[in-house]
Design a protein around this motif. Structure first.
Motif, mmCIF file in Angstrom:
data_model
loop_
_atom_site.group_PDB
_atom_site.id
_atom_site.type_symbol
_atom_site.label_atom_id
_atom_site.label_comp_id
_atom_site.label_asym_id
_atom_site.label_seq_id
_atom_site.Cartn_x
_atom_site.Cartn_y
_atom_site.Cartn_z
ATOM 1 N N GLU A 165 0.834 -1.205 0.000
ATOM 2 C CA GLU A 165 0.000 0.000 0.000
ATOM 3 C C GLU A 165 0.861 1.245 0.000
ATOM 4 O O GLU A 165 1.932 1.283 0.619
ATOM 5 N N CYS A 170 -3.432 3.757 -1.914
ATOM 6 C CA CYS A 170 -3.643 2.806 -3.008
ATOM 7 C C CYS A 170 -3.136 1.432 -2.585
ATOM 8 O O CYS A 170 -2.027 1.317 -2.047
ATOM 9 N N TYR A 183 4.263 1.645 -9.475
ATOM 10 C CA TYR A 183 3.553 2.862 -9.073
ATOM 11 C C TYR A 183 4.531 3.912 -8.549
ATOM 12 O O TYR A 183 4.465 5.090 -8.928
ATOM 13 N N ASP A 210 -2.049 6.311 -14.163
ATOM 14 C CA ASP A 210 -2.908 5.530 -13.283
ATOM 15 C C ASP A 210 -2.640 4.067 -13.577
ATOM 16 O O ASP A 210 -2.483 3.682 -14.732
ATOM 17 N N HIS A 248 -5.237 -0.707 -9.207
ATOM 18 C CA HIS A 248 -5.127 -0.719 -7.749
ATOM 19 C C HIS A 248 -6.522 -0.656 -7.132
ATOM 20 O O HIS A 248 -7.508 -0.436 -7.823
ATOM 21 N N GLN A 249 -6.580 -0.842 -5.843
ATOM 22 C CA GLN A 249 -7.813 -0.691 -5.097
ATOM 23 C C GLN A 249 -7.607 0.334 -3.985
ATOM 24 O O GLN A 249 -6.471 0.698 -3.666
ATOM 25 N N THR A 250 -8.713 0.789 -3.436
ATOM 26 C CA THR A 250 -8.660 1.670 -2.279
ATOM 27 C C THR A 250 -9.475 1.036 -1.154
ATOM 28 O O THR A 250 -10.189 0.055 -1.377
ATOM 29 N N LYS A 297 -11.123 1.398 -8.125
ATOM 30 C CA LYS A 297 -11.254 2.787 -8.546
ATOM 31 C C LYS A 297 -12.098 2.897 -9.807
ATOM 32 O O LYS A 297 -12.063 2.032 -10.674
#
Length: 224
Positions: free
Chosen positions: A34, A38, A49, A65, A68-70, A84
């Motif tokens: 993380e 992100c 990233y 971009d 990824h996830q949040t 996202k």
């Protein structure tokens, strides 16, 4: 164009487990990879990233971009992973965006950066994205008078080397049956019309923590 909303140095939180804690309180997630809110599936994606973030900070790219996830929290304080969204649609798990350009895979976006660096250091003259070639013209069948659509092939890149030779490049993880047919047609046209159909080179990436490497899929020769 998708801009990465990140400033300053990235804070990387690497934890031993991605499983939520089980207790009487709200569910709290423990993402393994993380940064900047992100969450990434692998360490390699996290490192990519961070590299893109550094390139944007240095002005080499304008936006990016990556998949990824949040983490979102509900009214009870429970955390959950969310994907996202861009323009109201969930981002594809493999698509990347650099400088507003959509790439179908992480590998393709990485080779775009590879070519940008080659051009910036004078190792190639220039390159184009998604050159399209006609493999077979449309025609009307005599037996039923139906129109058969033309067949085309789009490579990922067209590169002009310093010796002014031109090569079409496709980044591949593997060759599908459809691609194998198109490649045979393309190679035939290249043999007879090389000025219109430049040599096609398939490349693959070997992702490594210390740095990615590119290889010709046919010869397994490294591309530098």
């Amino acid at each position: 164009m998708v801009k990465a909303l990140v400033k300053g140095k990235a804070k990387v939180n690497v934890k031993k487990s991605s499983k939520p804690e089980h207790n009487s309180g709200p569910v709290k997630l423990q993402p393994k990879f993380e940064s900047d809110g992100c969450v990434f599936k692998t360490k390699l994606m996290l490192l990519y990233y961070l590299r893109l973030k550094e390139l944007m900070a240095n002005g080499f790219i304008q936006s990016f971009d990556v998949p990824h996830q949040t983490i979102e929290t509900d009214e009870q304080g429970n955390e959950r992973y969310t994907t996202k969204e861009l323009n109201g649609k969930k981002l594809n798990s493999s698509k990347c965006y650099i400088n507003g350009i959509e790439f179908d895979s992480v590998q393709e976006s990485k080779f775009y950066l590879f070519l940008m660096e080659k051009k910036a250091t004078g190792k190639i003259i220039d390159f184009l994205l998604q050159p399209t070639y006609v493999l077979m013209n449309s025609y009307r069948r005599k037996e039923d008078n139906k129109m058969v659509r033309k067949m085309t092939y789009s490579a990922d890149f067209l590169v002009m080397r310093n010796d002014e030779s031109i090569v079409a490049i496709d980044t591949k993880g593997f060759e599908t049956d459809t691609f194998k047919i198109k490649r045979k047609l393309y190679d035939f046209l290249h043999e007879h019309l090389p000025e219109m159909y430049p040599k096609l080179v398939l490349i693959k990436i070997r992702e490594r923590i210390k740095g990615d490497a590119w290889f010709n899929m046919d010869s397994d020769e490294e591309i530098r």
